[in-house]
Enzyme design. Sequence first.
Site, short mmCIF file in Angstrom:
data_model
loop_
_atom_site.label_atom_id
_atom_site.label_comp_id
_atom_site.label_asym_id
_atom_site.label_seq_id
_atom_site.Cartn_x
_atom_site.Cartn_y
_atom_site.Cartn_z
N HIS A 170 24.70 39.31 23.18
CA HIS A 170 25.25 40.61 23.77
C HIS A 170 25.48 40.91 25.31
O HIS A 170 25.81 42.11 25.66
CB HIS A 170 24.88 41.79 23.02
CG HIS A 170 24.22 41.77 21.59
ND1 HIS A 170 25.03 41.95 20.66
CD2 HIS A 170 22.95 41.33 21.16
CE1 HIS A 170 24.46 41.83 19.29
NE2 HIS A 170 23.37 41.13 19.81
N SER A 291 42.01 35.48 49.37
CA SER A 291 42.60 36.63 49.09
C SER A 291 43.75 36.65 50.49
O SER A 291 43.09 36.83 51.57
CB SER A 291 42.21 37.97 48.63
OG SER A 291 43.06 39.39 48.85
N LYS A 297 37.13 37.91 50.12
CA LYS A 297 37.24 37.42 48.80
C LYS A 297 37.33 35.68 48.84
O LYS A 297 37.76 35.36 49.76
CB LYS A 297 38.43 37.84 48.15
CG LYS A 297 38.70 39.16 47.83
CD LYS A 297 37.53 39.79 46.90
CE LYS A 297 38.09 39.19 45.41
NZ LYS A 297 39.25 39.91 44.88
N ASN A 299 37.76 33.67 45.43
CA ASN A 299 38.04 33.72 44.09
C ASN A 299 37.90 32.43 43.07
O ASN A 299 38.22 31.32 43.68
CB ASN A 299 39.40 34.18 43.84
CG ASN A 299 39.92 35.46 44.61
OD1 ASN A 299 38.74 36.35 44.43
ND2 ASN A 299 40.89 35.64 44.98
N GLU A 304 39.37 30.55 36.19
CA GLU A 304 40.10 31.61 35.65
C GLU A 304 41.30 30.95 35.23
O GLU A 304 41.82 31.17 33.88
CB GLU A 304 40.37 32.54 36.74
CG GLU A 304 39.39 33.30 37.22
CD GLU A 304 39.93 34.47 38.33
OE1 GLU A 304 40.47 35.35 38.17
OE2 GLU A 304 39.91 33.88 39.42
#
Length: 472
Positions: A170, A291, A297, A299, A304
């Site tokens: 979970h 970014s 940032k 990323n 993704e």
Amino acid sequence: MSDTTKKSSTKIQQAEKPWNGRFTEPTDAFVEAFTASVTFDQRMYQQDIAGSIAHAKMLAHIDVLTENECEQIIDGLGQIKQKIDSGEFNWSIKLEDVHMNIEAALTDLIGITGKKLHTGRSRNDQVATDIRLYLRDEIDLVLNELKRLQSALINLAENEADTIMPGFTHLQTAQPVTFGHHMLAWFENLERDRSRFIDCRKRMNVMPLGAAALAGTTYPIDRPFTAELLGFDGVCENSLDAVSDRDFAIELISNAALLMTHLSRFSEELVLWASAQFNFVELSDSFCTGSSIMPQKKNPDVPELVRGKTGRVNGHLISLLTLMKGQPLAYNKDNQEDKEPLFDTIDTIKGSLKVYADMMQHVSVNKEAMHEAAFRGFSTATDLADYLVRSGVPFRDAHDVVGKAVRLGVDSKRDLSELSLQELQQFSDQIKDDVFAVLTLEGSVAARNHLGGTAPEQVRAAVKRARLRMAD
Ligand code: ARG
């Protein structure tokens, strides 16, 4: 589409259609473009040529072509292949597809003998053969990339066999596990994918050629002869089935969808783990982007994007299932629509596997952060319950005792191992001073020392077995 084929597809030549004998009016210009597949099926030119060479050899073998004619055809096809390889071939929309473009070029090149190549064959069995040959080659490349990724995971597992992290259910801290064990879980997912691709390759590797349009041919063709030349394990048993079956394509995309589902789930973990909140792993700079507005940032674009690309492969699976569901036997032009989803699926999984295999070789693991997270999450609570059970407390009562101890830990912001013996004993007099040995993370993982368990010793043994399994 490869660079060479892209380049050559832009030039369009005027050409006569091989099938226009019974037509009195020219094809509508828009219909011509609408029905053509050459812009995308030219990708199979190598397989189309290999199939034609084998077919010509078979025709010579049964004396339908002379040896000299066969040689002219093989030589001509070789020249055409070179021309396509170098991007100098003029693909024509008027000639509809890869098959007719190559056949027409052959006749241009060697004259009347070129027109004999299509004896005893149809584009229906030709295209079914080409796709199988093409996908067979691509599956081999996919299997290589899969193995590269699996090896990267095995190496990581070996290096991090003792590294402790929280295991989750979970997405809540559940029990400590080793990072190596976690990596091997993904290895198992990929190993199932690998066996599915191998399995589907076997079923795919039978030859439709000889089915001709649908009913077979009146020539005394020797199908096993051609099949052997093309490296097929056998021939399709039924001519109607041979030209209409696209199960192998659906199987392949379905395997690809499952593979992408695995990579997508793994990506979700990497994205979480690379965040400042988890900070479990750092992806190498060369696999991340920045970014344009937020200088801090970094990323995780690669995971993704792989997660995102899963959608298109799932879409292709639905496309192909839907493409087939209404088709009566045997060949229907609908089947031309199988190619773009197939090609995009292959490109997507090859690209995703490649980037993943490279990325996973350069992941750095933040052992301290993972250890700290496992420590803070009361992950040894089950170990305390098991300890009580070993001293005769029924499991349900043990569960309750530990629940109370956890409550005290939460309230006083301490882990179970940081509570004193006296504090623990107020919940059960079965707790003795040897309890602290089971409350450590190291003790917890080492205790799960059975086949398939998370103990470092088991991870090292599983790494050895995984290497052996990969060898076949
Ligand atoms: N371009 C076609 C395809 O991809 C080749 C077979 C066409 N056959 C036909 N009879 N129109 O399916």
